[in-house]
Enzyme design. Structure first.
Site, PDB file in Angstrom:
ATOM      1  N   ILE A 164      91.054 -23.194 -27.144  1.00 56.49           N
ATOM      2  CA  ILE A 164      91.442 -21.891 -27.122  1.00 56.49           C
ATOM      3  C   ILE A 164      90.141 -20.700 -26.855  1.00 56.49           C
ATOM      4  O   ILE A 164      90.352 -19.988 -26.822  1.00 56.49           O
ATOM      5  CB  ILE A 164      91.984 -21.751 -28.718  1.00 56.49           C
ATOM      6  CG1 ILE A 164      93.389 -23.807 -28.536  1.00 56.49           C
ATOM      7  CG2 ILE A 164      92.036 -20.813 -28.839  1.00 56.49           C
ATOM      8  CD1 ILE A 164      93.430 -24.075 -29.708  1.00 56.49           C
ATOM      9  N   ASP A 183      79.076 -23.750 -28.132  1.00 54.77           N
ATOM     10  CA  ASP A 183      79.782 -24.867 -27.939  1.00 54.77           C
ATOM     11  C   ASP A 183      78.855 -25.887 -27.640  1.00 54.77           C
ATOM     12  O   ASP A 183      77.883 -25.666 -26.997  1.00 54.77           O
ATOM     13  CB  ASP A 183      81.628 -25.240 -27.270  1.00 54.77           C
ATOM     14  CG  ASP A 183      81.933 -26.042 -27.254  1.00 54.77           C
ATOM     15  OD1 ASP A 183      82.860 -25.811 -27.833  1.00 54.77           O
ATOM     16  OD2 ASP A 183      81.645 -27.800 -27.101  1.00 54.77           O
ATOM     17  N   THR A 215      86.859 -24.458 -33.401  1.00 49.26           N
ATOM     18  CA  THR A 215      86.328 -25.801 -33.472  1.00 49.26           C
ATOM     19  C   THR A 215      86.906 -26.218 -34.379  1.00 49.26           C
ATOM     20  O   THR A 215      88.118 -25.618 -35.102  1.00 49.26           O
ATOM     21  CB  THR A 215      85.207 -25.392 -33.949  1.00 49.26           C
ATOM     22  OG1 THR A 215      85.318 -25.474 -35.857  1.00 49.26           O
ATOM     23  CG2 THR A 215      83.528 -24.998 -33.509  1.00 49.26           C
ATOM     24  N   CYS A 242      92.157 -18.602 -36.164  1.00 45.50           N
ATOM     25  CA  CYS A 242      92.654 -18.898 -36.592  1.00 45.50           C
ATOM     26  C   CYS A 242      92.457 -20.488 -36.423  1.00 45.50           C
ATOM     27  O   CYS A 242      93.406 -20.756 -35.552  1.00 45.50           O
ATOM     28  CB  CYS A 242      93.252 -18.437 -35.312  1.00 45.50           C
ATOM     29  SG  CYS A 242      93.836 -16.845 -34.946  1.00 45.50           S
ATOM     30  N   ASP A 268      94.544 -16.813 -40.042  1.00 44.82           N
ATOM     31  CA  ASP A 268      95.677 -17.369 -39.933  1.00 44.82           C
ATOM     32  C   ASP A 268      95.534 -18.598 -40.981  1.00 44.82           C
ATOM     33  O   ASP A 268      96.967 -19.604 -40.965  1.00 44.82           O
ATOM     34  CB  ASP A 268      95.676 -17.745 -38.343  1.00 44.82           C
ATOM     35  CG  ASP A 268      97.296 -18.304 -38.186  1.00 44.82           C
ATOM     36  OD1 ASP A 268      98.586 -17.683 -38.910  1.00 44.82           O
ATOM     37  OD2 ASP A 268      97.615 -19.494 -37.577  1.00 44.82           O
ATOM     38  N   GLU A 273      97.373 -24.937 -47.940  1.00 44.80           N
ATOM     39  CA  GLU A 273      97.743 -24.272 -47.464  1.00 44.80           C
ATOM     40  C   GLU A 273      99.345 -24.746 -48.221  1.00 44.80           C
ATOM     41  O   GLU A 273      98.901 -26.144 -47.859  1.00 44.80           O
ATOM     42  CB  GLU A 273      98.219 -24.192 -45.786  1.00 44.80           C
ATOM     43  CG  GLU A 273      96.701 -23.993 -45.651  1.00 44.80           C
ATOM     44  CD  GLU A 273      97.208 -23.459 -43.971  1.00 44.80           C
ATOM     45  OE1 GLU A 273      97.784 -24.154 -43.261  1.00 44.80           O
ATOM     46  OE2 GLU A 273      95.689 -22.826 -43.281  1.00 44.80           O
ATOM     47  N   HIS A 291      99.721 -19.769 -40.851  1.00 43.80           N
ATOM     48  CA  HIS A 291      99.608 -20.306 -40.038  1.00 43.80           C
ATOM     49  C   HIS A 291     100.422 -20.628 -38.388  1.00 43.80           C
ATOM     50  O   HIS A 291     100.865 -21.296 -38.717  1.00 43.80           O
ATOM     51  CB  HIS A 291      99.491 -21.980 -40.717  1.00 43.80           C
ATOM     52  CG  HIS A 291      98.707 -22.864 -39.935  1.00 43.80           C
ATOM     53  ND1 HIS A 291      98.249 -23.875 -40.465  1.00 43.80           N
ATOM     54  CD2 HIS A 291      98.369 -23.184 -38.468  1.00 43.80           C
ATOM     55  CE1 HIS A 291      97.546 -24.529 -39.411  1.00 43.80           C
ATOM     56  NE2 HIS A 291      98.046 -24.578 -38.379  1.00 43.80           N
ATOM     57  N   LEU A 292     100.396 -19.210 -38.218  1.00 46.13           N
ATOM     58  CA  LEU A 292     101.598 -19.000 -37.034  1.00 46.13           C
ATOM     59  C   LEU A 292     100.874 -19.702 -35.886  1.00 46.13           C
ATOM     60  O   LEU A 292     101.629 -19.548 -34.442  1.00 46.13           O
ATOM     61  CB  LEU A 292     102.168 -17.575 -37.434  1.00 46.13           C
ATOM     62  CG  LEU A 292     102.653 -17.275 -38.484  1.00 46.13           C
ATOM     63  CD1 LEU A 292     103.288 -15.909 -38.113  1.00 46.13           C
ATOM     64  CD2 LEU A 292     104.031 -18.541 -39.043  1.00 46.13           C
ATOM     65  N   GLY A 293      99.787 -19.369 -35.958  1.00 45.90           N
ATOM     66  CA  GLY A 293      98.857 -19.944 -34.924  1.00 45.90           C
ATOM     67  C   GLY A 293      99.730 -20.556 -33.145  1.00 45.90           C
ATOM     68  O   GLY A 293      99.678 -19.888 -32.203  1.00 45.90           O
ATOM     69  N   ALA A 294     100.289 -21.150 -33.595  1.00 42.28           N
ATOM     70  CA  ALA A 294     101.105 -22.268 -32.692  1.00 42.28           C
ATOM     71  C   ALA A 294     103.075 -21.780 -32.488  1.00 42.28           C
ATOM     72  O   ALA A 294     103.628 -22.080 -31.959  1.00 42.28           O
ATOM     73  CB  ALA A 294     100.804 -23.584 -33.066  1.00 42.28           C
TER      74      ALA A 294
END
Ligand SMILES: NC(=O)C1=CN([C@@H]2O[C@H](COP(=O)(O)OP(=O)(O)OC[C@H]3O[C@@H](n4cnc5c(N)ncnc54)[C@H](O)[C@@H]3O)[C@@H](O)[C@H]2O)C=CC1
Ligand SMILES: O=C(O)CCC(=O)C(=O)O
Length: 539
Positions: A164, A183, A215, A242, A268, A273, A291-294
């Protein structure tokens, strides 16, 4: 990787505990060879799930269901947990591994959606879109409160440059941003190739106008962005998360916004949650999504298809494409490595039957061609063979290493290129308080597996069926007496191998026999003159 399979005729209970794309689970619905019983019940409490899980073979989740140790312990028949998505921080991986339950995820299916969402959040943050929208919906035409900043020529700091993070960087470059990333696996060459700068975490957070984290949530990444990092950031920096709540310390972020160091944050994800009552949400500088990333049609279909296919593959072949708690073997390598799995397991089984005391140490040496592969799954199979005698069905290649270490076996793996005349050779030595035993095996081209060494003796034995392992003094007549005694007991010898260290010294006989033998048969042979030891081995 290879692990235990269920027979195709068994009923396989698949329990889906979070909402999944119906199109995505189509592979499960249309599967005819396996007897799959797919049940969907979402929104259960942990207690409700525990009540229903005893007969479940496959548990399929997204991120809502927390698959805890208690749930795994209650799932007596569980073989596989499927995570339709990337992050597995909602699954107790240690407990799954200890119980021999394989965990698979779908690492590629939502990369694009998560990257697009990150860019949408960054742009919304820069231009106050949610706040302005909210005001307008409430009848307020306010233009001066929502003056934003451009992305062009700003620096985006990316912490975590995997799938990502990399996709976010591509898109940010499209916005003409400069990208600096950290990274542990990012090389200078790769950074150059992508036209970005590689830095340490501190260099990244110091240089950036916008910081985005990508990460996984791990002990090392929890609170990675904390007050020490906020202190060295530029004034008016903007933060995007996110990935996972907890990578950025939420209290420190709150303070940094209130103090005016951070101009805004786009979130996100949250530590807890659903996060409907979070103090960060009270700040006007914070924009957020639940939590809408996916959460796109494409990503949800894709992750559910991937994980459904892995479930089917597992029950048909014993292999999976995306294991989380096992080393994964690239598809193209699997066919080459697979025959070694069985050999490694048989060598372990052999040693478990010649050893009479608890094993303290195991030395596994991989020589020749086999040393080119990732040998960890081979060691796991060897340990599985070694432990099966005492742990039976409870040991598999997911938990074999864990169980071995838990009972105090020291595991040493070695790789060498020289295989003593063989193209490949696996040699396993086990040590107990008073014993040392060695067995070595090879795969002969076109002929299959062979045991080629037992202790210090060279042999050529097919590792299959029933064997008798006899230690004797190298004196004339020993072989004949054994053969006669076995014949008296109606035990038919299929093959016989003998070896000795020196004339008149210690010798061994390795016999393959047609049927298993009783304790009484063994004692009968053991009483013979010049016979030191007789052991029955089943492979
Ligand atoms: N909001 C959402 O709906 C979604 C969130 N995610 C989250 O995003 C995370 C990343 O996903 P991918 O990019 O697919 O995973 P990935 O495994 O491809 O990339 C993660 C990267 O983080 C790096 N990393 C690990 N420890 C690090 C450290 N201490 N400092 C810096 N980098 C470190 C790894 O080397 C790896 O390159 C997932 O673990 C998941 O938690 C993923 C998909 C959707
Ligand atoms: O299931 C979801 O929508 C969450 C996706 C996610 O966070 C992940 O894949 O790590």
């Amino acid at each position: 990787m290879v692990t235990k399979t269920a027979t195709a005729t068994n009923l396989i209970n698949v329990f889906i505990a979070d909402p999944l794309s119906e199109d995505g689970i189509f592979p499960l619905r249309q599967e005819t060879e396996l007897n799959l019983n797919v049940v969907i019940e979402t929104g259960l409490t942990a207690e409700q799930l525990i009540e229903k899980i005893e007969d479940v073979h496959v548990l399929l989740v997204r991120s809502q269901t927390k698959v805890t140790r208690e749930i795994i312990a209650a799932a007596k028949n569980l073989k596989l947990i499927g995570r339709a998505g990337v992050g597995v921080d909602n699954i107790d991986l240690t407990a799954a591994t200890e119980h021999g339950v394989i965990v698979v995820n779908a690492p590629d299916g939502n990369t694009n959606s998560a990257a697009e969402h990150t860019i949408a959040m960054m742009t919304s943050l820069a231009r106050h879109i949610p706040q302005a929208y909210n005001a307008l919906k409430n009848g307020v035409w306010d233009r001066k409160s929502y003056v934003g900043v451009e992305l062009k020529n700003k620096t985006l700091g990316v912490v975590g440059f995997g799938r990502i993070g990399t996709e976010v960087a591509y898109r940010a470059k499209g916005q003409r941003m400069n990208v600096i990333a950290y990274d542990p696996f990012l090389t200078e060459d790769r950074a150059k190739e992508l036209g970005i700068t590689k830095g340490t975490v501190d260099e990244v957070v110091q240089a950036a106008d916008f910081i985005t984290v990508h990460t996984p949530l791990l002990p090392e990444t929890r609170n990675l962005i904390n007050k020490d990092k906020f202190a060295i950031m530029k004034d008016d920096v903007r933060i995007i998360n996110c990935a996972r709540g907890g990578i950025i310390d939420e209290n420190d972020l709150y303070d940094a916004i209130v103090e005016g160091k951070v101009a805004g944050a786009a979130l996100d994800v949250f530590v807890e949650e659903p996060a409907t009552n979070h103090k960060l949400l009270t700040l006007p500088q914070v924009i957020a999504t639940p939590h809408l990333g996916a959460s796109t049609i494409e990503a949800q279909e894709s992750v559910a298809v991937d994980v459904s296919n892995d479930i089917i593959k597992f029950f048909k072949t014993g292999t999976v494409t995306n294991p989380v708690n096992m080393p994964s073997i690239p598809k193209e390598l699997l066919a080459q490595v697979e025959p070694f799995f069985e050999l490694a397991e048989k060598l372990g089984k052999f040693l478990s039957q010649v050893t009479t005391e608890p094993i303290k140490e195991i030395n596994i040496s991989y020589a020749g061609e086999v040393a080119n592969y990732d040998v960890r799954p081979l060691t796991s199979n060897n340990l599985k063979g070694l432990l099966q005698k005492n742990h039976g069905e409870h040991v598999n290649d997911v938990n074999a290493r864990y169980l071995s270490e838990r009972i105090g076996i020291k595991i040493n793996e070695h790789k060498t290129t020289t295989a003593k005349g063989f193209t490949n050779l696996i040699t396993v030595e086990v040590k107990t308080e008073n014993e040392v035993h060695t067995v070595a095996g090879t795969l002969l081209n076109g002929l299959g597996a062979r045991i080629v060494k037992v202790e210090n003796y060279v042999v050529d034995v097919i590792p299959q069926g029933h064997l008798l392992y006899i230690k004797n003094i190298d004196k004339p007549g020993a072989i004949g007496r054994v053969a006669t005694k076995l014949a008296e007991k109606d035990i038919n010898i299929a093959t016989m191998q003998v070896g000795r260290d020196q004339v008149g010294g210690t010798a061994i006989m390795m016999l393959t026999i047609d049927n298993g033998v009783t304790e009484e048969d063994l004692n009968y042979v053991a009483q013979l003159e010049n016979i030191d030891e007789v052991k029955a081995i089943t492979l």
